[in-house]
Design a protein around this motif. Structure first.
Motif, PDB file in Angstrom:
ATOM      1  N   THR A  59       0.862  -1.182   0.000  1.00 17.12           N
ATOM      2  CA  THR A  59       0.000   0.000   0.000  1.00 17.12           C
ATOM      3  C   THR A  59       0.900   1.235   0.000  1.00 17.12           C
ATOM      4  OG1 THR A  59      -0.108   0.012   2.426  1.00 17.12           O
ATOM      5  CG2 THR A  59      -1.865  -1.157   1.272  1.00 17.12           C
ATOM      6  N   GLU A  60       0.337   2.372  -0.311  1.00 17.61           N
ATOM      7  CA  GLU A  60       0.978   3.701  -0.185  1.00 17.61           C
ATOM      8  C   GLU A  60       1.988   4.019  -1.266  1.00 17.61           C
ATOM      9  OE1 GLU A  60       1.136   4.612   4.490  1.00 17.61           O
ATOM     10  OE2 GLU A  60       2.450   2.966   3.870  1.00 17.61           O
ATOM     11  N   ALA A  66       1.005  -0.403  -7.600  1.00 18.00           N
ATOM     12  CA  ALA A  66       1.079  -1.102  -8.890  1.00 18.00           C
ATOM     13  C   ALA A  66       0.874  -2.604  -8.712  1.00 18.00           C
ATOM     14  CB  ALA A  66       2.423  -0.830  -9.563  1.00 18.00           C
ATOM     15  N   ILE A  67       1.493  -3.174  -7.670  1.00 20.06           N
ATOM     16  CA  ILE A  67       1.312  -4.600  -7.407  1.00 20.06           C
ATOM     17  C   ILE A  67      -0.129  -4.887  -7.008  1.00 20.06           C
ATOM     18  CG2 ILE A  67       1.917  -6.450  -5.805  1.00 20.06           C
ATOM     19  CD1 ILE A  67       4.003  -5.998  -7.943  1.00 20.06           C
ATOM     20  N   VAL A 132       8.729 -10.025  -5.357  1.00 22.67           N
ATOM     21  CA  VAL A 132       8.729  -8.762  -6.091  1.00 22.67           C
ATOM     22  C   VAL A 132      10.081  -8.074  -5.923  1.00 22.67           C
ATOM     23  CG1 VAL A 132       7.622  -6.519  -6.379  1.00 22.67           C
ATOM     24  CG2 VAL A 132       6.246  -8.512  -5.707  1.00 22.67           C
ATOM     25  N   GLY A 133      10.754  -7.815  -7.031  1.00 24.01           N
ATOM     26  CA  GLY A 133      12.024  -7.117  -6.994  1.00 24.01           C
ATOM     27  C   GLY A 133      13.204  -8.060  -6.812  1.00 24.01           C
ATOM     28  N   GLU A 134      14.392  -7.516  -7.021  1.00 23.23           N
ATOM     29  CA  GLU A 134      15.605  -8.334  -7.055  1.00 23.23           C
ATOM     30  C   GLU A 134      15.926  -8.971  -5.711  1.00 23.23           C
ATOM     31  OE1 GLU A 134      20.293  -7.429  -7.829  1.00 23.23           O
ATOM     32  OE2 GLU A 134      18.859  -6.716  -9.345  1.00 23.23           O
ATOM     33  N   ARG A 135      15.810  -8.209  -4.621  1.00 19.09           N
ATOM     34  CA  ARG A 135      16.206  -8.749  -3.316  1.00 19.09           C
ATOM     35  C   ARG A 135      15.305  -9.906  -2.909  1.00 19.09           C
ATOM     36  NH1 ARG A 135      20.323  -6.794   0.663  1.00 19.09           N
ATOM     37  NH2 ARG A 135      20.286  -8.545   2.109  1.00 19.09           N
ATOM     38  N   GLU A 175      10.545  -5.215 -10.233  1.00 18.95           N
ATOM     39  CA  GLU A 175      10.165  -4.045  -9.450  1.00 18.95           C
ATOM     40  C   GLU A 175       9.292  -3.117 -10.305  1.00 18.95           C
ATOM     41  OE1 GLU A 175       9.449  -1.822  -6.467  1.00 18.95           O
ATOM     42  OE2 GLU A 175      10.859  -3.476  -6.180  1.00 18.95           O
ATOM     43  N   PRO A 176       8.076  -2.791  -9.838  1.00 17.63           N
ATOM     44  CA  PRO A 176       7.152  -2.023 -10.681  1.00 17.63           C
ATOM     45  C   PRO A 176       7.680  -0.680 -11.165  1.00 17.63           C
ATOM     46  CG  PRO A 176       5.952  -3.040  -8.893  1.00 17.63           C
ATOM     47  CD  PRO A 176       7.414  -3.284  -8.618  1.00 17.63           C
TER      48      PRO A 176
END
Length: 210
Positions: A59-60, A66-67, A132-135, A175-176
């Motif tokens: 959120t926020e 986007a997710i 979501v994202g690389e990490r 990552e969006p």
């Protein structure tokens, strides 16, 4: 086996091992959603994917919203954006704890929180992991597959693909904030394709990257 809890936020009562925030600030953004979900959405930390004010993952922030739009497109989410109603989806972070403004998580703090994330992931026992994202993707591939050594962590290539895990199907999400023209469409289409087949019968069965 179904979880008996009906709690939406922090259903397993996790308590983070450290608190580096001020007395009136949120300590952590705990897991949130359907504790019996088949899909587990995995983010990085609150300053990236949101929740410092709402206490709800994804959120926020620009990335979080986007997710959440993707989740709504496949009917996982409905209702208000700051506290959505989730069905068949659980959301959590590999680093749940909030940090003072401007501070980013260290390798040590990620390591401190690893056992908490792992315990929650295994309690949910979802079929499909959505890092979501690389990490988050790196963590999930290292811990829940035997393939990290042979996978190049190129999120543009891995985005919306299917990767065999140890009892899981893993679908990485770029990552969006880095999405290009077709990336949102690609992850929605991949989730619709998975939902359209009997994915519960294929848990643990090899799938292909791509």
């Amino acid at each position: 086996m179904k979880n008996v809890t009906e709690r939406t936020s922090n259903p397993f009562g996790l308590r983070p091992p450290f608190d580096r925030t001020g007395p009136d600030e949120r300590t952590a953004v705990f897991g949130y959603g359907d504790a019996n979900a088949d899909f587990h959405l995995i983010g990085d930390h609150p300053d990236v994917h949101g929740g410092r004010s709402t206490g709800v993952p994804f959120t926020e922030t620009e990335s979080g919203v986007a997710i959440q739009e993707v989740a709504r497109a496949v009917d996982f989410a409905s209702g208000p954006f700051d506290r959505p109603d989730l069905e068949n989806l659980y959301c959590s972070y590999i680093h749940m704890c909030c940090l003072p403004p401007g501070e980013t998580p260290s390798d040590e703090s990620y390591a401190d929180l690893e056992r908490f994330f792992d315990a929650e992931l295994r309690a949910i026992n979802a079929h499909i992991l959505l890092p979501v994202g690389e990490r988050a993707t790196d963590h999930v591939l290292r811990e829940y597959t035997t393939q990290r050594h042979r996978i190049d962590l190129d999120m543009a290539v891995l985005h919306a693909t299917e990767i065999r895990g140890r009892g899981f199907l893993i679908v990485p999400i770029r990552e969006p904030t880095e999405w290009e023209d077709t990336d949102e469409e690609a992850i929605v289409a991949r989730l619709e394709a998975i939902l359209g087949r009997d994915y519960r019968q294929t848990k643990g069965v090899a799938t292909l990257v791509g």
